[in-house]
Write an enzyme that holds these catalytic residues in place. Sequence first.
Site, short mmCIF file in Angstrom:
data_model
loop_
_atom_site.label_atom_id
_atom_site.label_comp_id
_atom_site.label_asym_id
_atom_site.label_seq_id
_atom_site.Cartn_x
_atom_site.Cartn_y
_atom_site.Cartn_z
N GLY A 1 -0.16 48.66 49.29
CA GLY A 1 -1.20 47.98 50.03
C GLY A 1 -0.91 46.67 50.85
O GLY A 1 -0.15 46.60 51.77
N PHE A 2 -1.42 45.64 50.42
CA PHE A 2 -1.07 44.29 51.08
C PHE A 2 -1.42 44.45 52.28
O PHE A 2 -0.68 43.85 53.37
CB PHE A 2 0.32 43.93 50.82
CG PHE A 2 0.60 43.81 49.23
CD1 PHE A 2 0.45 42.33 48.64
CD2 PHE A 2 0.99 44.78 48.53
CE1 PHE A 2 0.53 42.13 47.29
CE2 PHE A 2 1.66 44.56 47.22
CZ PHE A 2 0.96 43.33 46.55
N HIS A 3 -2.82 44.72 52.72
CA HIS A 3 -3.34 44.69 54.19
C HIS A 3 -4.69 44.85 54.05
O HIS A 3 -5.43 45.04 52.75
CB HIS A 3 -2.78 45.79 55.02
CG HIS A 3 -3.01 47.01 54.48
ND1 HIS A 3 -2.32 48.01 53.45
CD2 HIS A 3 -3.98 48.06 54.91
CE1 HIS A 3 -2.65 49.20 53.41
NE2 HIS A 3 -3.86 49.40 54.06
N ALA A 4 -5.52 44.57 55.29
CA ALA A 4 -6.97 44.80 55.44
C ALA A 4 -7.00 45.70 56.38
O ALA A 4 -6.05 45.85 57.43
CB ALA A 4 -7.75 43.40 55.25
N ARG B 1 -6.59 44.80 50.33
CA ARG B 1 -6.56 45.49 49.19
C ARG B 1 -4.90 45.66 48.76
O ARG B 1 -3.90 45.49 49.61
CB ARG B 1 -6.76 47.00 49.27
CG ARG B 1 -5.96 48.07 50.30
CD ARG B 1 -6.29 47.82 51.78
NE ARG B 1 -7.27 47.50 52.38
CZ ARG B 1 -8.22 48.10 52.74
NH1 ARG B 1 -8.08 49.57 52.85
NH2 ARG B 1 -9.42 47.74 53.33
#
Length: 134
Positions: free
Chosen positions: A48-51, A96
Amino acid sequence: MSLIEILDIESRGDERGQLIALENNKNIPFAIKRVYYLTQTREDVARGFHAHKELMQVAVCISGRCLMKLDDGVNQEEVWLDSPVKAILIRKMIWREMHHFSPDCVLLVLASELYDEQDYIRSYSDFKLLAKSN
């Protein structure tokens, strides 16, 4: 308002097993334009590690479990996705992360839009600035 929006997905079954249906604009609150899944992710690997600026998603572990961390730029919440009848709605502008994948985890994601790299926010500091201005 909680960041964790649980969608209880109905399971129909009998002694033969279970059937779980995911339907556009019914138990999934948008038209599904993309489906993908993560599998064979090691437990020590985080994803993840993004929006997303506009995209909405529904995530459900159809096998195994993983820890989902959501962040709106101010509040952070966590939830274990550990049942094929427990899905979460991830709205736009929510950071997330997925952690602690079980060896048998299959994380299914339904998306409201087709893949568009321009919709991603991959820097947490950029996300925080954008979230503050919304």
